[in-house]
Design a protein around this motif. Sequence first.
Motif, PDB file in Angstrom:
ATOM      1  N   LYS A 145       7.711   8.235  -1.536  1.00  0.00           N
ATOM      2  CA  LYS A 145       6.913   7.719  -2.147  1.00  0.00           C
ATOM      3  C   LYS A 145       5.783   8.787  -2.049  1.00  0.00           C
ATOM      4  CE  LYS A 145       8.380   2.993  -2.329  1.00  0.00           C
ATOM      5  NZ  LYS A 145       7.903   1.527  -2.029  1.00  0.00           N
ATOM      6  N   SER A 146       5.224   9.433  -3.159  1.00  0.00           N
ATOM      7  CA  SER A 146       4.100  10.280  -3.067  1.00  0.00           C
ATOM      8  C   SER A 146       2.814   9.497  -3.024  1.00  0.00           C
ATOM      9  CB  SER A 146       4.186  11.258  -4.177  1.00  0.00           C
ATOM     10  OG  SER A 146       4.152  10.707  -5.319  1.00  0.00           O
ATOM     11  N   SER A 147       1.864   9.750  -2.425  1.00  0.00           N
ATOM     12  CA  SER A 147       0.506   8.901  -2.294  1.00  0.00           C
ATOM     13  C   SER A 147      -0.486   9.467  -3.371  1.00  0.00           C
ATOM     14  CB  SER A 147      -0.217   9.262  -1.071  1.00  0.00           C
ATOM     15  OG  SER A 147      -0.430  10.473  -0.830  1.00  0.00           O
ATOM     16  N   PRO A 148      -1.453   8.658  -3.889  1.00  0.00           N
ATOM     17  CA  PRO A 148      -2.273   9.353  -4.958  1.00  0.00           C
ATOM     18  C   PRO A 148      -2.877  10.579  -4.583  1.00  0.00           C
ATOM     19  CG  PRO A 148      -2.438   7.047  -4.536  1.00  0.00           C
ATOM     20  CD  PRO A 148      -1.694   7.396  -3.292  1.00  0.00           C
ATOM     21  N   SER A 179      -1.579  13.031  -2.861  1.00  0.00           N
ATOM     22  CA  SER A 179      -0.515  14.027  -2.796  1.00  0.00           C
ATOM     23  C   SER A 179      -0.452  14.341  -4.329  1.00  0.00           C
ATOM     24  CB  SER A 179       0.764  13.626  -2.090  1.00  0.00           C
ATOM     25  OG  SER A 179       1.711  14.490  -2.439  1.00  0.00           O
ATOM     26  N   LYS A 180      -0.381  13.459  -5.276  1.00  0.00           N
ATOM     27  CA  LYS A 180      -0.271  13.723  -6.737  1.00  0.00           C
ATOM     28  C   LYS A 180      -1.367  14.397  -7.202  1.00  0.00           C
ATOM     29  CE  LYS A 180       2.306   9.390  -7.831  1.00  0.00           C
ATOM     30  NZ  LYS A 180       2.246   8.038  -8.583  1.00  0.00           N
ATOM     31  N   SER A 202      -0.819  18.009  -6.159  1.00  0.00           N
ATOM     32  CA  SER A 202       0.259  18.431  -6.711  1.00  0.00           C
ATOM     33  C   SER A 202      -0.257  18.830  -8.334  1.00  0.00           C
ATOM     34  CB  SER A 202       1.424  17.745  -6.821  1.00  0.00           C
ATOM     35  OG  SER A 202       2.097  17.427  -5.475  1.00  0.00           O
ATOM     36  N   SER A 203      -1.104  18.245  -8.723  1.00  0.00           N
ATOM     37  CA  SER A 203      -1.402  18.411 -10.101  1.00  0.00           C
ATOM     38  C   SER A 203      -2.062  19.715 -10.227  1.00  0.00           C
ATOM     39  CB  SER A 203      -2.585  17.249 -10.561  1.00  0.00           C
ATOM     40  OG  SER A 203      -3.893  17.484 -10.045  1.00  0.00           O
ATOM     41  N   HIS A 212      -1.299  17.413   2.264  1.00  0.00           N
ATOM     42  CA  HIS A 212      -0.351  18.477   1.113  1.00  0.00           C
ATOM     43  C   HIS A 212       0.200  19.522   1.728  1.00  0.00           C
ATOM     44  CE1 HIS A 212       0.838  19.637  -2.494  1.00  0.00           C
ATOM     45  NE2 HIS A 212       0.128  20.447  -2.672  1.00  0.00           N
TER      46      HIS A 212
END
Length: 439
Positions: free
Chosen positions: A21-24, A26-27, A30-31, A293
């Motif tokens: 489960k990626s954390s907010p 991490s998102k 990754s964006s 990250h």
Amino acid sequence: MDGPGTFVPISARLHPKKTLKSSPESKFWSSFKTTFLTYNLPITSINFCPEPPHDFVVTSSATLFTFDGITFTPKSTIRKFSDVAYSGTFRPDGKLLAAGGESGNVQIFNPKGDPLRRLVGHVHPVHYVSYPHNDKLHILSGGDDGLVKWWDVASETEITTLSGHRDYIRCGSPSPASEHLWATGSYDDMVRLWDLRNTSPVMELGHGKPVEAAVFLPSGGFLATAGGNVVKIWDVIGGGKLVHTMESHNKTVTSLCVGKALVPGESEQSRLLSVSIDGYLKVFDYMSFKVVHTAKFPASLLSVGMSPSSSCRVAGSSNGRFFIGKRKGHKVEPKKDGPDELMLPIEGVGEENGKWAPTKPWHRGYFQRGQTEKHSEGDLVVNQPKRVRVPQHDKLLRKFHHKEAFVSALNSNNPEVVVPVMEELVARKAMVRAPNEVC
């Protein structure tokens, strides 16, 4: 057996797959959509202007390249150095640029590249140059002669010389808490803190390995240093106490910078970014002491920088590749005044009224466009021919495997396939032996 008629391999039962489960946050990291440019020579320094639109300057060999902080298009190229340039940096208001060099001089330019001042005093190459946070009239430099010099830019005079390092000075950082406090790192394994009102260091921190990078964290109470494959966090206010040691890189850490994580629903958080010659970029939460990250790049990284608006993340490599990461969802505003900028081959920038702005034919980016670039009106579009799938029986006929080809045709249960294959076998006089071979 997991159920009636269902077989589950032993490896799957012993080692079930874990759902990550990626954390907010991490998102958020990754964006960043990364593209790259190539300048063929190492990218040794990246610096963002504190003032909007946060233009940035890239140092590569004997050249400084400045880029627009909104569209990421080139603004100027400065080639006024007789040898290799180092540590290109903006003045806090973005109206001047400074850089050191192999010659030992510190040069001052306007954003267009016109030379304005030359500060002469170092007898060896100058690898570190920086302006204070809120001072437009002075600048600090550190060189391979082990000296730190404080300059008055307007009069081109040296105000103070600080001696204490016993080896090359490679990095430094001004304190955001005090205009008089600076930190410098050297290959003598030491980081020294200076009060510019005195000539002796007020604090010495032993990193243990040659120091490649040093940066004050936003509060001014903590200092991050990098040397070898280790990043250390120091409590400056607490007397130079070592708070944490991070060893997440496999090879030498070459650069540090501070960035902001803009996570929806949460307050703005500062993070420490580090890059290494192992090709990894790490984002470090220095409050909880964990890496949040990790990004892998296809080259050894020498420099890193992040826009104060968190819209752009830039990393430079040893082979001249210059990686630009643009955050998805960040709106690119076209400039309202001045001539149209020429676009670089970077996907996702240069929008005009919701449409893609074409690259000008006389610019080199026109010849470096990717396959995702949309064609403009009047372009000759060459469609790539579709790949034809060759049936199995045709492949066997080409190899003169007549029996296998005939069996493959019969297995298709399609008369439109079987009959042509039989006709081909008759033409090749292979059907005479086919009954004995097949049956």
